[in-house]
Write a protein that holds these residues in place. Structure first.
Motif, PDB file in Angstrom:
ATOM      1  N   VAL A  78       1.131  -1.062   0.159  1.00 10.51           N
ATOM      2  CA  VAL A  78      -0.003   0.187   0.017  1.00 10.51           C
ATOM      3  C   VAL A  78       0.850   1.133   0.037  1.00 10.51           C
ATOM      4  O   VAL A  78       2.002   1.188   0.590  1.00 10.51           O
ATOM      5  CB  VAL A  78      -1.048   0.069   1.211  1.00 10.51           C
ATOM      6  CG1 VAL A  78      -1.957  -1.309   1.022  1.00 10.51           C
ATOM      7  CG2 VAL A  78      -0.224  -0.003   2.501  1.00 10.51           C
ATOM      8  N   PRO A  79       0.454   2.379  -0.435  1.00 12.33           N
ATOM      9  CA  PRO A  79       1.401   3.857  -0.541  1.00 12.33           C
ATOM     10  C   PRO A  79       1.352   4.313   0.723  1.00 12.33           C
ATOM     11  O   PRO A  79       2.407   5.197   0.841  1.00 12.33           O
ATOM     12  CB  PRO A  79       0.487   4.546  -1.655  1.00 12.33           C
ATOM     13  CG  PRO A  79      -0.884   4.012  -1.464  1.00 12.33           C
ATOM     14  CD  PRO A  79      -0.809   2.605  -1.226  1.00 12.33           C
ATOM     15  N   ASP A  80       0.322   4.063   1.725  1.00  9.92           N
ATOM     16  CA  ASP A  80       0.232   4.963   2.942  1.00  9.92           C
ATOM     17  C   ASP A  80      -0.186   4.015   3.897  1.00  9.92           C
ATOM     18  O   ASP A  80      -1.452   4.181   4.111  1.00  9.92           O
ATOM     19  CB  ASP A  80      -0.458   6.118   2.709  1.00  9.92           C
ATOM     20  CG  ASP A  80      -0.731   6.926   4.002  1.00  9.92           C
ATOM     21  OD1 ASP A  80      -0.046   6.555   5.160  1.00  9.92           O
ATOM     22  OD2 ASP A  80      -0.983   8.045   3.983  1.00  9.92           O
ATOM     23  N   LEU A  81       0.733   3.225   4.578  1.00  9.69           N
ATOM     24  CA  LEU A  81       0.378   2.347   5.621  1.00  9.69           C
ATOM     25  C   LEU A  81      -0.393   3.036   6.760  1.00  9.69           C
ATOM     26  O   LEU A  81      -1.409   2.254   7.063  1.00  9.69           O
ATOM     27  CB  LEU A  81       1.428   1.511   5.957  1.00  9.69           C
ATOM     28  CG  LEU A  81       1.038   0.321   7.208  1.00  9.69           C
ATOM     29  CD1 LEU A  81       0.433  -0.727   6.653  1.00  9.69           C
ATOM     30  CD2 LEU A  81       2.498  -0.504   7.268  1.00  9.69           C
ATOM     31  N   ALA A  82      -0.034   3.913   7.177  1.00  7.78           N
ATOM     32  CA  ALA A  82      -0.721   4.552   8.348  1.00  7.78           C
ATOM     33  C   ALA A  82      -1.851   5.039   8.042  1.00  7.78           C
ATOM     34  O   ALA A  82      -2.954   4.911   8.887  1.00  7.78           O
ATOM     35  CB  ALA A  82       0.111   6.041   8.702  1.00  7.78           C
ATOM     36  N   ALA A  83      -2.419   5.441   6.931  1.00  9.12           N
ATOM     37  CA  ALA A  83      -3.708   5.795   6.294  1.00  9.12           C
ATOM     38  C   ALA A  83      -4.645   4.541   6.482  1.00  9.12           C
ATOM     39  O   ALA A  83      -5.766   4.555   6.862  1.00  9.12           O
ATOM     40  CB  ALA A  83      -3.889   6.340   5.235  1.00  9.12           C
ATOM     41  N   VAL A  84      -4.208   3.410   6.090  1.00  7.74           N
ATOM     42  CA  VAL A  84      -4.913   2.017   5.974  1.00  7.74           C
ATOM     43  C   VAL A  84      -5.086   1.593   7.574  1.00  7.74           C
ATOM     44  O   VAL A  84      -6.149   1.389   7.827  1.00  7.74           O
ATOM     45  CB  VAL A  84      -4.183   1.165   5.010  1.00  7.74           C
ATOM     46  CG1 VAL A  84      -5.173  -0.143   5.208  1.00  7.74           C
ATOM     47  CG2 VAL A  84      -3.982   1.629   3.784  1.00  7.74           C
ATOM     48  N   ILE A  85      -4.168   1.713   8.248  1.00  8.93           N
ATOM     49  CA  ILE A  85      -4.293   1.315   9.687  1.00  8.93           C
ATOM     50  C   ILE A  85      -5.177   2.335  10.262  1.00  8.93           C
ATOM     51  O   ILE A  85      -6.071   1.514  10.993  1.00  8.93           O
ATOM     52  CB  ILE A  85      -2.875   1.548  10.477  1.00  8.93           C
ATOM     53  CG1 ILE A  85      -1.833   0.444   9.861  1.00  8.93           C
ATOM     54  CG2 ILE A  85      -3.154   1.499  11.905  1.00  8.93           C
ATOM     55  CD1 ILE A  85      -0.426   0.638  10.472  1.00  8.93           C
ATOM     56  N   ALA A  86      -5.429   3.539  10.000  1.00  7.96           N
ATOM     57  CA  ALA A  86      -6.281   4.288  10.619  1.00  7.96           C
ATOM     58  C   ALA A  86      -7.596   3.908  10.337  1.00  7.96           C
ATOM     59  O   ALA A  86      -8.775   4.121  11.085  1.00  7.96           O
ATOM     60  CB  ALA A  86      -6.124   5.805  10.390  1.00  7.96           C
ATOM     61  N   ARG A  87      -8.075   3.561   8.951  1.00 12.95           N
ATOM     62  CA  ARG A  87      -9.308   3.252   8.661  1.00 12.95           C
ATOM     63  C   ARG A  87      -9.442   1.828   9.256  1.00 12.95           C
ATOM     64  O   ARG A  87     -10.675   1.579   9.581  1.00 12.95           O
ATOM     65  CB  ARG A  87      -9.239   3.065   6.984  1.00 12.95           C
ATOM     66  CG  ARG A  87      -9.016   4.333   6.280  1.00 12.95           C
ATOM     67  CD  ARG A  87      -8.910   4.134   4.885  1.00 12.95           C
ATOM     68  NE  ARG A  87     -10.431   3.610   4.246  1.00 12.95           N
ATOM     69  CZ  ARG A  87     -11.534   4.348   4.068  1.00 12.95           C
ATOM     70  NH1 ARG A  87     -11.535   5.514   4.106  1.00 12.95           N
ATOM     71  NH2 ARG A  87     -12.583   3.641   3.538  1.00 12.95           N
ATOM     72  N   CYS A  88      -8.736   0.994   9.362  1.00 13.88           N
ATOM     73  CA  CYS A  88      -9.085  -0.305   9.914  1.00 13.88           C
ATOM     74  C   CYS A  88      -9.381  -0.149  11.435  1.00 13.88           C
ATOM     75  O   CYS A  88     -10.356  -0.694  11.869  1.00 13.88           O
ATOM     76  CB  CYS A  88      -7.795  -1.211   9.742  1.00 13.88           C
ATOM     77  SG  CYS A  88      -7.553  -1.856   8.170  1.00 13.88           S
ATOM     78  N   GLU A  89      -8.456   0.537  12.167  1.00 12.69           N
ATOM     79  CA  GLU A  89      -8.851   0.933  13.633  1.00 12.69           C
ATOM     80  C   GLU A  89     -10.002   1.665  13.861  1.00 12.69           C
ATOM     81  O   GLU A  89     -10.914   1.313  14.586  1.00 12.69           O
ATOM     82  CB  GLU A  89      -7.426   1.626  14.091  1.00 12.69           C
ATOM     83  CG  GLU A  89      -6.540   0.563  14.430  1.00 12.69           C
ATOM     84  CD  GLU A  89      -4.978   1.273  14.979  1.00 12.69           C
ATOM     85  OE1 GLU A  89      -4.389   0.685  15.745  1.00 12.69           O
ATOM     86  OE2 GLU A  89      -5.072   2.487  14.806  1.00 12.69           O
ATOM     87  N   SER A  90     -10.494   2.686  12.891  1.00 16.95           N
ATOM     88  CA  SER A  90     -11.560   3.370  13.163  1.00 16.95           C
ATOM     89  C   SER A  90     -12.807   2.623  12.954  1.00 16.95           C
ATOM     90  O   SER A  90     -13.760   2.898  13.555  1.00 16.95           O
ATOM     91  CB  SER A  90     -11.392   4.412  12.320  1.00 16.95           C
ATOM     92  OG  SER A  90     -11.747   4.283  11.091  1.00 16.95           O
ATOM     93  N   ALA A  91     -12.864   1.450  12.109  1.00 14.40           N
ATOM     94  CA  ALA A  91     -13.881   0.416  11.713  1.00 14.40           C
ATOM     95  C   ALA A  91     -13.852  -0.626  12.701  1.00 14.40           C
ATOM     96  O   ALA A  91     -14.578  -1.543  12.416  1.00 14.40           O
ATOM     97  CB  ALA A  91     -13.728  -0.016  10.431  1.00 14.40           C
TER      98      ALA A  91
END
Length: 127
Positions: free
Chosen positions: A82-95
């Motif tokens: 993925v190009p932005d792991l931190a953003a994907v992590i944030a989406r996963c955690e917020s869900a």
């Protein structure tokens, strides 16, 4: 039978298939589309009438099959760049999907996340 030479080089991965429980397509869409950002694509008509679904994000094709006697895929798993792991992590955690830190690999930041059915997914970003 003997082979005189090695087979041709592989060109890439066309798709990865994961299994989900029968009837869980809505939950799968909520995770793979709403959280991870995949787009659902139409399967060929010849494959209609089966559970699951097909999804795409960039160059990644994901096929979900469904089974009545479902067992999550572990420890086998796809590893997606993925190009932005931190953003994907944030989406996963917020869900509500917990992130599992994993052993570092040279040149990558990476984590594991589990889909709603327990299938392990590795998310990686090049450093």
């Amino acid at each position: 039978m003997t082979h005189d030479r090695a087979p041709a080089d592989f060109l890439g991965i066309e798709h990865v298939q994961l299994i989900i429980p029968n009837g869980a397509e809505r939950r799968a869409r909520e995770f793979y589309v709403d959280v991870l950002g995949f787009t659902e694509i139409v399967r060929p008509e010849s494959l209609g009438g089966r559970g699951g679904g097909w999804f795409q994000n960039g160059g990644v094709n994901l096929h979900l099959g469904s089974e009545r006697d479902f067992h999550a895929t572990q420890p086998g798993h796809p590893a997606w760049l993925v190009p932005d792991l931190a953003a994907v992590i944030a989406r996963c955690e917020s869900a509500g999907h917990a992130i599992e830190q994993t052993v570092p690999l040279p040149g990558f930041d990476r984590v594991h996340v589990y889909d709603p059915f327990g299938n392990r997914l590795e998310l990686m970003e090049r450093r």
